[in-house]
Design an enzyme around this catalytic site. Sequence first.
Site, PDB file in Angstrom:
ATOM      1  N   GLU A  53       0.871  -1.176   0.000  1.00 43.86           N
ATOM      2  CA  GLU A  53       0.000   0.000   0.000  1.00 43.86           C
ATOM      3  C   GLU A  53       0.906   1.225   0.000  1.00 43.86           C
ATOM      4  O   GLU A  53       1.740   1.374   0.892  1.00 43.86           O
ATOM      5  CB  GLU A  53      -0.863   0.054   1.258  1.00 43.86           C
ATOM      6  CG  GLU A  53      -1.724  -1.155   1.527  1.00 43.86           C
ATOM      7  CD  GLU A  53      -2.355  -1.085   2.915  1.00 43.86           C
ATOM      8  OE1 GLU A  53      -2.185  -0.065   3.618  1.00 43.86           O
ATOM      9  OE2 GLU A  53      -3.009  -2.059   3.309  1.00 43.86           O
ATOM     10  N   ASP A  64      -3.959   7.945  11.374  1.00 40.86           N
ATOM     11  CA  ASP A  64      -2.557   7.574  11.540  1.00 40.86           C
ATOM     12  C   ASP A  64      -1.953   8.117  12.823  1.00 40.86           C
ATOM     13  O   ASP A  64      -2.199   9.254  13.212  1.00 40.86           O
ATOM     14  CB  ASP A  64      -1.747   8.049  10.340  1.00 40.86           C
ATOM     15  CG  ASP A  64      -2.181   7.361   9.060  1.00 40.86           C
ATOM     16  OD1 ASP A  64      -2.273   6.122   9.087  1.00 40.86           O
ATOM     17  OD2 ASP A  64      -2.456   8.041   8.067  1.00 40.86           O
TER      18      ASP A  64
END
Length: 272
Positions: A53, A64
């Site tokens: 990815e 994140d």
Amino acid sequence: MSGNIELLSDTLAAAKSEGRSALIAYLPAGFPTVDGGIEAIKAALDGGADVVEVGLPHSDPVLDGPVIQTADDIALRGGVKIADVMRTVREAHAATGKPVLVMTYWNPIDRYGVERFTAELAEAGGAGCILPDLPVQESALWREHAQKHNLATVFVVAPSSKDERLAQITTVGSGFVYAASLMGVTGTRESVSSQAEDLVARTRATGTDLPVCVGLGVSNATQAAEVAGFADGVIVGSAFVKAMLDAPDDAAGVEAVRTLAAGLAKGVRRQA
């Protein structure tokens, strides 16, 4: 040129036929530089990752944790553009022949243009997109263009996802389902959440044929083996980024990524 959703599906099926989980690596484009990022991603694939990815760096990456935010900041300060993300996909796929996806928040695609983004991703040989913040009920435009260009649409599910939402996602998603193993943000952890196994079981209970791959928290071969015991794929991101950040220079970072990928690849082959 058509996209590579078949390559992604075939790669995941091949891992399953070997009696193991697939190893899926994540690294952001443009980190530490565009060229350095491409080398790191190729190293992850050469080291043993089945799929990669490529993160599209974002100024407000809500999913994140601090490690990936740090890498995104470095990439954005370096001036990374969507064109650099597409180049990263193209070169990583061309060099390894393995499936490469983009993981991105919706806002950059929306601004860039859905048709333009999907056409360019397919032309670069991309296999599809992981879209962590795109609600299923608002995804019709994206899915129309992704289908037109033969790209996978991978949605993210979490322990908080209700069964009804899981069923919606497995009905309209493609490629695989990304199961976030815990609530909160990405990052390496001491142990992998027990919620992950339950989430995989609930996702499969929708009757889907899509592989269910688990991310958020895996950082070593032991954890990879644990997750491989119940998931179709093991997704590792922060540990790869941390290996790069901790390295004394870019070349050492690339080798650290290769070494980590090799260790994790062994982990998914010795299921706990």
